[in-house]
Design an enzyme around this catalytic site. Structure first.
Site, short mmCIF file in Angstrom:
data_model
loop_
_atom_site.label_atom_id
_atom_site.label_comp_id
_atom_site.label_asym_id
_atom_site.label_seq_id
_atom_site.Cartn_x
_atom_site.Cartn_y
_atom_site.Cartn_z
N ASP A 33 0.86 -1.18 0.00
CA ASP A 33 0.00 0.00 0.00
C ASP A 33 0.90 1.23 0.00
O ASP A 33 2.08 1.15 0.35
CB ASP A 33 -0.93 0.02 1.22
CG ASP A 33 -2.25 0.72 0.93
OD1 ASP A 33 -2.22 1.90 0.54
OD2 ASP A 33 -3.31 0.08 1.07
N ALA A 35 -0.05 3.68 1.92
CA ALA A 35 -0.26 4.09 3.31
C ALA A 35 0.25 3.00 4.24
O ALA A 35 0.37 1.83 3.85
CB ALA A 35 -1.74 4.34 3.56
N GLY A 73 -5.90 -2.67 -4.67
CA GLY A 73 -5.46 -1.29 -4.63
C GLY A 73 -6.17 -0.40 -5.63
O GLY A 73 -6.44 -0.82 -6.76
N TYR A 138 -15.69 5.21 -12.04
CA TYR A 138 -15.23 4.08 -11.24
C TYR A 138 -15.64 2.76 -11.89
O TYR A 138 -14.82 1.83 -12.02
CB TYR A 138 -15.81 4.19 -9.83
CG TYR A 138 -15.64 2.95 -8.99
CD1 TYR A 138 -14.40 2.60 -8.48
CD2 TYR A 138 -16.73 2.12 -8.70
CE1 TYR A 138 -14.24 1.45 -7.72
CE2 TYR A 138 -16.58 0.98 -7.94
CZ TYR A 138 -15.33 0.64 -7.45
OH TYR A 138 -15.18 -0.50 -6.70
N LYS A 142 -13.40 -0.52 -13.70
CA LYS A 142 -13.52 -1.95 -13.44
C LYS A 142 -13.73 -2.72 -14.73
O LYS A 142 -13.23 -3.85 -14.89
CB LYS A 142 -14.64 -2.21 -12.44
CG LYS A 142 -14.38 -1.60 -11.06
CD LYS A 142 -13.04 -2.06 -10.49
CE LYS A 142 -12.78 -1.51 -9.10
NZ LYS A 142 -11.48 -1.98 -8.56
N ARG A 176 -29.91 -2.51 0.05
CA ARG A 176 -29.48 -3.22 -1.16
C ARG A 176 -28.50 -4.33 -0.83
O ARG A 176 -28.41 -5.33 -1.56
CB ARG A 176 -28.88 -2.25 -2.19
CG ARG A 176 -27.56 -1.64 -1.79
CD ARG A 176 -26.96 -0.74 -2.89
NE ARG A 176 -26.19 -1.46 -3.86
CZ ARG A 176 -26.55 -1.67 -5.12
NH1 ARG A 176 -27.71 -1.20 -5.58
NH2 ARG A 176 -25.78 -2.35 -5.95
#
Length: 266
Positions: A33, A35, A73, A138, A142, A176
């Site tokens: 990562d 972070a 990631g 986004y 994918k 949902r």
């Protein structure tokens, strides 16, 4: 023989839920990562590497010696196109290219139900390999990740499995998710199945638990050895009122709202 599994985005939400569930004797988890990875004490079974998924030399070094990569990631919500393009799309290509150069045989990519979010809700289960209809940048990222996975399998022979995750949280957070929830334990069961499946080639599977109200097929995931045990229905009483009207219209629910525009007019 020791098995080494790399997890990108290991400090993120799904990575944090998966890490303790994938730990076992004879396995090293290499956690990647940008972070710090919380609560990850390096030792005999854990290796932590600070590296960006967009850094090809760094990723190649980090993937050397790995048996499989679980690629989590990236940005997990909608964002401006330039960031989605750099982190999610270029980042996935970088991970696949680094895996190819490092000789890693298998990559599991976290895709999303938002790759098909603008498909209308149907009466039956959404089938495996449902054609892309992304609901956001986004979601587009994918779709691109799945296409890149297909390319790297066909051109270079990598085993690549893309998991269209519904929503992986400790407990469902909206109505949902009575249909789309992937419990952390089932997420680990799915990843174990995909790590162990012999020569899967290129596959796209739904990442959900065996929910009573499930919208998505589990046929392809089960064919690869996934045996879900959890059902979101036990949380139904806690989720009353946490509902978006678009959940009744589109698979992507609120992600299909015209208000969710990452690049509004100036």
């Amino acid at each position: 023989m020791t098995q080494r599994i790399v997890i990108t985005g290991a400090a993120g939400g799904v990575g944090t839920l998966l890490r303790p569930r994938l730990a076992r004797k004879g396995r090293i988890l290499r956690l990647l990562d940008v972070a710090p990875v919380p609560d990850a004490a390096e030792g005999e079974d854990v290796e932590c590497v600070r590296v960006s998924v967009t850094d090809l030399p760094g990723m190649r070094e980090a993937l050397t010696g790995a048996d499989a990569v679980i690629h989590l990631g990236g940005l997990s919500v909608e964002g401006p196109w330039d960031r989605i393009l750099d982190i999610n799309i270029n980042g996935t290509r970088t991970v696949l290219e680094a895996a190819r150069r490092a000789g890693v045989p298998r990559v599991i990519i976290a895709s999303s139900s938002h790759a098909v979010g603008f498909h209308p809700r149907g009466e039956g289960e959404a089938p495996d390999y449902l054609f892309p209809r992304p609901d956001t940048y986004y979601g587009v990222s994918k779709v691109a990740a799945e296409a890149l996975g297909s390319l790297y399998h066909d051109r270079y022979g990598l085993d690549v499995v893309c998991v269209r995750i519904g929503g992986c949280f400790e407990t469902p957070i909206a109505t949902r998710q009575l249909a789309t929830w992937l419990s952390p334990d089932d997420c680990a069961r799915l990843m174990e199945a995909l790590i162990a499946a012999p020569s899967p080639g290129f596959r796209v599977v739904w990442g959900v638990s065996d929910n009573t109200r499930r919208w998505f097929s589990l046929d392809e995931a089960r064919a690869l050895g996934y045996e879900p045990r959890d059902d979101a229905e036990r949380f139904a009483g806690e989720l009353e009122g946490r509902h978006d009207p678009l959940d009744e219209i589109y698979l992507g629910g609120a992600f299909c709202s015209p208000e969710l525009d990452a690049d509004p007019d100036d």
